[in-house]
Design an enzyme around this catalytic site. Structure first.
Site, PDB file in Angstrom:
ATOM      1  NE  ARG A 144      -4.068  -1.795   0.067  1.00 38.85           N
ATOM      2  CZ  ARG A 144      -5.191  -1.670   0.758  1.00 38.85           C
ATOM      3  NH1 ARG A 144      -5.384  -0.609   1.520  1.00 38.85           N
ATOM      4  NH2 ARG A 144      -6.134  -2.582   0.710  1.00 38.85           N
ATOM      5  CG  HIS A 173      -2.399  -1.580   5.792  1.00 40.88           C
ATOM      6  ND1 HIS A 173      -3.774  -1.420   5.887  1.00 40.88           N
ATOM      7  CD2 HIS A 173      -1.966  -0.651   4.899  1.00 40.88           C
ATOM      8  CE1 HIS A 173      -4.149  -0.448   5.067  1.00 40.88           C
ATOM      9  NE2 HIS A 173      -3.072   0.034   4.458  1.00 40.88           N
ATOM     10  CB  CYS A 266      -7.886  -1.480  11.103  1.00 36.56           C
ATOM     11  SG  CYS A 266      -6.804  -2.778  10.553  1.00 36.56           S
TER      12      CYS A 266
HETATM   13  N1  ARG Z   1     -10.744  -2.336   3.584  1.00 33.99           N
HETATM   14  C1  ARG Z   1      -9.678  -1.526   4.077  1.00 33.99           C
HETATM   15  C2  ARG Z   1      -8.568  -1.451   3.060  1.00 33.99           C
HETATM   16  O1  ARG Z   1      -8.307  -2.439   2.415  1.00 33.99           O
HETATM   17  C3  ARG Z   1      -9.189  -2.060   5.392  1.00 33.99           C
HETATM   18  C4  ARG Z   1      -8.129  -1.214   6.015  1.00 33.99           C
HETATM   19  C5  ARG Z   1      -7.551  -1.810   7.269  1.00 33.99           C
HETATM   20  N2  ARG Z   1      -6.694  -0.904   7.922  1.00 33.99           N
HETATM   21  C6  ARG Z   1      -5.516  -1.189   8.492  1.00 33.99           C
HETATM   22  N3  ARG Z   1      -4.921  -0.279   9.190  1.00 33.99           N
HETATM   23  N4  ARG Z   1      -4.931  -2.358   8.328  1.00 33.99           N
HETATM   24  O2  ARG Z   1      -7.951  -0.440   2.868  1.00 33.99           O
END
Ligand code: ARG
Length: 272
Positions: A144, A173, A266
Site C-alpha cells: 500500500r 499493511h 485498524c
Molecule cells: N478495507 C480496508 C482497506 O483495504 C481495510 C483497512 C484496514 N486498515 C488497516 N490499518 N490495516 O484499505
C-alpha cells in the site's frame, strides 16, 4: 515485567463509528462482495471495542463522523500518522479510499494539527504502515505505502525509520502482521515479511512470533494501552504469551470488520 507502561499519560485515539460502514469494492484479499458485513453486528462490535478502550484500557477517544460513500472510513488507522501537533496525511493507493483524504484532513486541522501531505505521487497509508516502536518508526512498504514515504516520515519526525518489505497480499499493511509491545518488544508474523525485514526486526527487538492460524485472525492487529492489549478473539497462543510477559490481553469479536480486512487496531488512530 518491563517496559510495557507508557507512564501516566492518557492514551488518546481517534475512531469513526460505523454509521455508513459497508463493503462496496474489493481492494484486499479479505474483501469479497458476496460476503458483506452485517451492519448491525458491526455496530455492536465497534461499540464493544469503544467501551473496552475507554473503560478497561482508560483511553480517551475522539470521534470523526463517517461520510456516506466512504465505507472504509471506520479504519481510522489509515488516516495518517500523528506525533505532537503534526499530522502526516494519508495518500491512499486505491481511488475508493482516496475519497476519505479531505475529510481526515479537515478533522486534523479542526482539531489543531498542522497537516502535511506526502510528496507528489508517493502513496502513504498512515499508521496502517507506520508504527512507533521504541526508538524507531517501523514502516511497511510495497503493498500500500511506497518506500518514498519512509524518507519523508524520517525527515518530518526526525526519527529513524526501519523499512520492512511486505511480501504476502493477505498482510497488506504493517499493522496486520506486526504489533509493537512497548519499547523493545514486538509480536510479528514472520511469513508476511521478506527475509531481510525479518532479520531487521529480530536484530532490533525482542520478538514474539505469531503463528499462521492466529496471523490469519489478525492477532497482530491489536491496540496496546499500557499493559492492556485489545486484540481480536480466537488468538489463544498470543494471549498466553502476552500473559506470561505480564500484559493483560482483552479479546474482542471483530468478525464484521475482518470481512473488510481490518480488526481492532485498524479502527483506531493514535493521537499521542
Ligand atoms: N478495507 C480496508 C482497506 O483495504 C481495510 C483497512 C484496514 N486498515 C488497516 N490499518 N490495516 O484499505
Amino acid at each position: 515485567m518491563t517496559e510495557v507502561c507508557t507512564g501516566n499519560q492518557t492514551t488518546r485515539v481517534m475512531m469513526c463509528a460505523p454509521a455508513h460502514y459497508s463493503l462496496e469494492y474489493e481492494i484486499n484479499p479479505w474483501m469479497r462482495l458476496e460476503n458483506r458485513p452485517d451492519t448491525e453486528l458491526a455496530a455492536e462490535q465497534w461499540s464493544k471495542l469503544y467501551e473496552v478502550l475507554t473503560t478497561e484500557a482508560g483511553a480517551e477517544v475522539s470521534l470523526i463522523g463517517q461520510v456516506e460513500g466512504c465505507p472504509d472510513m471506520v479504519f481510522t488507522a489509515n488516516a495518517g500518522l500523528v506525533r505532537g501537533e503534526i499530522a502526516l496525511l494519508a495518500s491512499f493507493r486505491h481511488p475508493q479510499r482516496a475519497l476519505e483524504e479531505p475529510h481526515f484532513a479537515e478533522w486534523f486541522s479542526q482539531n489543531g494539527y498542522t497537516v502535511y501531505m506526502p510528496p507528489t505521487g508517493c502513496r502513504f497509508e498512515g499508521e496502517g504502515d507506520a508504527l512507533f516502536a521504541g526508538a524507531n518508526l517501523l514502516a511497511g512498504y510495497l503493498k500500500r505505502s511506497d518506500i518514498c514515504s519512509h524518507r519523508w516520515m524520517a525527515e518530518m519526525f526526525s526519527t529513524t525509520v526501519l523499512s520492512l518489505e511486505l511480501v504476502d497480499d493477505r498482510w497488506y499493511h504493517l499493522d496486520t502482521c506486526l504489533l509493537p509491545l512497548g519499547d523493545n518488544r514486538v509480536a510479528f508474523y514472520p511469513g508476511a515479511f521478506d527475509a531481510y525485514a525479518q532479520t531487521v526486526i529480530r536484530h532490533h527487538y525482542e520478538t514474539i512470533e505469531v503463528e499462521l492460524d492466529e496471523a490469519l485472525r489478525f492477532a497482530c492487529n491489536a491496540v496496546v494501552i499500557g499493559e492492556t492489549v485489545v486484540l481480536p478473539n480466537g488468538c489463544p497462543h498470543l494471549e498466553a504469551n502476552l500473559r506470561k510477559l505480564g500484559y493483560k490481553p482483552v479479546s474482542v469479536e471483530m468478525s464484521e470488520f475482518l470481512k473488510s480486512g481490518g480488526a481492532s487496531k485498524c479502527l483506531t488512530l493514535l493521537l499521542n
